[in-house]
Design an enzyme around this catalytic site. Sequence first.
Site, PDB file in Angstrom:
ATOM      1  CG  PHE A  14     -39.716  18.080 -12.577  1.00 36.99           C
ATOM      2  CD1 PHE A  14     -39.937  18.176 -11.200  1.00 36.99           C
ATOM      3  CD2 PHE A  14     -38.905  17.047 -13.054  1.00 36.99           C
ATOM      4  CE1 PHE A  14     -39.342  17.272 -10.319  1.00 36.99           C
ATOM      5  CE2 PHE A  14     -38.325  16.140 -12.181  1.00 36.99           C
ATOM      6  CZ  PHE A  14     -38.531  16.260 -10.814  1.00 36.99           C
ATOM      7  CB  ILE A  62     -35.261  28.993 -26.022  1.00 41.49           C
ATOM      8  CG1 ILE A  62     -35.765  27.634 -26.500  1.00 41.49           C
ATOM      9  CG2 ILE A  62     -35.330  29.109 -24.509  1.00 41.49           C
ATOM     10  CD1 ILE A  62     -34.851  26.471 -26.117  1.00 41.49           C
ATOM     11  CB  THR A 127     -31.049  13.643 -20.807  1.00 43.20           C
ATOM     12  OG1 THR A 127     -31.485  12.332 -20.448  1.00 43.20           O
ATOM     13  CG2 THR A 127     -31.052  13.722 -22.337  1.00 43.20           C
ATOM     14  CG  ASP A 128     -29.454   9.140 -18.103  1.00 47.78           C
ATOM     15  OD1 ASP A 128     -30.466   9.619 -18.668  1.00 47.78           O
ATOM     16  OD2 ASP A 128     -29.537   8.302 -17.178  1.00 47.78           O
ATOM     17  CD  GLU A 129     -34.238   9.226 -21.784  1.00 49.64           C
ATOM     18  OE1 GLU A 129     -34.644   9.230 -22.945  1.00 49.64           O
ATOM     19  OE2 GLU A 129     -34.971   9.116 -20.786  1.00 49.64           O
ATOM     20  CE1 TYR A 152     -35.789  15.108 -23.767  1.00 51.65           C
ATOM     21  CE2 TYR A 152     -35.018  12.918 -23.133  1.00 51.65           C
ATOM     22  CZ  TYR A 152     -35.111  14.279 -22.882  1.00 51.65           C
ATOM     23  OH  TYR A 152     -34.512  14.822 -21.775  1.00 51.65           O
ATOM     24  CE  LYS A 156     -31.883  17.711 -23.310  1.00 51.03           C
ATOM     25  NZ  LYS A 156     -32.215  19.105 -22.829  1.00 51.03           N
ATOM     26  CG  ASP A 274     -41.445  -2.392 -23.732  1.00 49.46           C
ATOM     27  OD1 ASP A 274     -41.469  -1.359 -23.024  1.00 49.46           O
ATOM     28  OD2 ASP A 274     -40.477  -3.182 -23.774  1.00 49.46           O
TER      29      ASP A 274
END
Length: 350
Positions: A14, A62, A127-129, A152, A156, A274
């Site tokens: 994306f 990679i 990422t902000d996560e 995830y 990161k 959730d």
Amino acid sequence: MATQTLLVTGGAGFIGSNLVRFLLAETDVRVVTLDALTYAGNLSNLADCLDSPRHTFVRGSITSADLVAHLLQAHRVDGILNLAAESHVDRSILGPRVFVETNVEGTLTLLCAARAAGVRRFLQVSTDEVYGSLGPTGAFREGTPLAPNSPYSASKASADLLVRAFHQTYGMDTVTTRCSNNYGPCQFPEKLIPLMILRARQGQSLPVYGDGLNVRDWLYVRDHCTALWAAYTRGQAGAVYTIGGGCEKTNLEVVRAILQALDRPESLIEFVADRPGHDRRYAIDASRLRDELGWRPAVDFDAGIAETVRWYLEHADWLTQVASGDYLHAYEQLYGPGGKAARTVGGGTR
Ligand code: NAD
Ligand code: DAU
């Protein structure tokens, strides 16, 4: 200065495909795209870039040290922008291992190869996560402590720490960016916005996790690309930059905006169980990027969501192909079984 050659990893995904298109249109760099074409990689995302004489597509991972070393040398790569990743939180909850293999080991492989080849700059797209979850107030900044909550985001954050270590230990010129949620063309419809567009278009129920009041800070993908380019070209060595649109929305607000754009009823919304460990709120303070590099987002949410819905409606074939899995065969259909010319498409070495 001579035209640079950049290795963009994950360029069939994306953000990567939007970035490759941006680089070819707005700069004079040569681009080598390295992408494994996992379920999330789609060569048709790059359809209008494959014939560019400034672009070479290579299918590969990679995590392959030999391939990465070969590409850096054969193309005399000046810089790396690492976007290749397993990127979906829900998938990481179901199966974390591949997230470590790609996001951690893959990044380490790239860092080692970049160091050996003397690559001038390494941009890690994070990422902000990695910062975890916010309460009702405040925003993530560069110095916010890392507190990842999903497999995830843990993968990161681990990669970010390796990037930091390569800067501190070996003096490698690295820049790390941490962006909030992106939306726009070519996003795989497992993520909230394209999934809801796809399902609403077909009159299917829209699964909203929990109470729908989790907050994300949305950024149009092209604005992320301009931020990455600013950070790559003008960011300080060793720096971290947080990137965000200053556009906080609850998931319910996002879903309602999509329903409105598609003229579909709110009765399609279905509250479901959730997500485990679901981060409640993300918000970004992007003042370092703004003050130091002059970056600002150009697209507000109303314009961006209208453009995004329009793109998916005008590319119903893309959605159908992705939903059916047909795109997974596009590479073989285009270039034959096993791929053409050592799995390399377009451009060529210089
Ligand atoms: P995506 O899932 O759409 O694309 C990932 C791409 O990486 C795919 O083309 C896939 O084929 C490729 N890939 C996966 N494993 C690979 C491997 N081993 N070798 C080479 N290529 C491989 O992801 P995206 O949403 O475009 O995200 C790109 C990057 O930006 C990721 O690093 C992600 O963590 C980060 N990011 C994403 C967002 C967001 O909102 N989507 C926000 C901030 C940061
Ligand atoms: O913040 C940046 C991150 O944004 C990136 O690092 C990730 O790669 C990207 O996937 C994205 O992560 P999120 O988990 O925030 O995105 P997702 O689209 O999966 O979910 C957005 C919000 O919508 C989240 O609160 C969960 C909720 N959601 C998601 C889906 C897929 C739903 O309520 N229903 C759904 O079906």
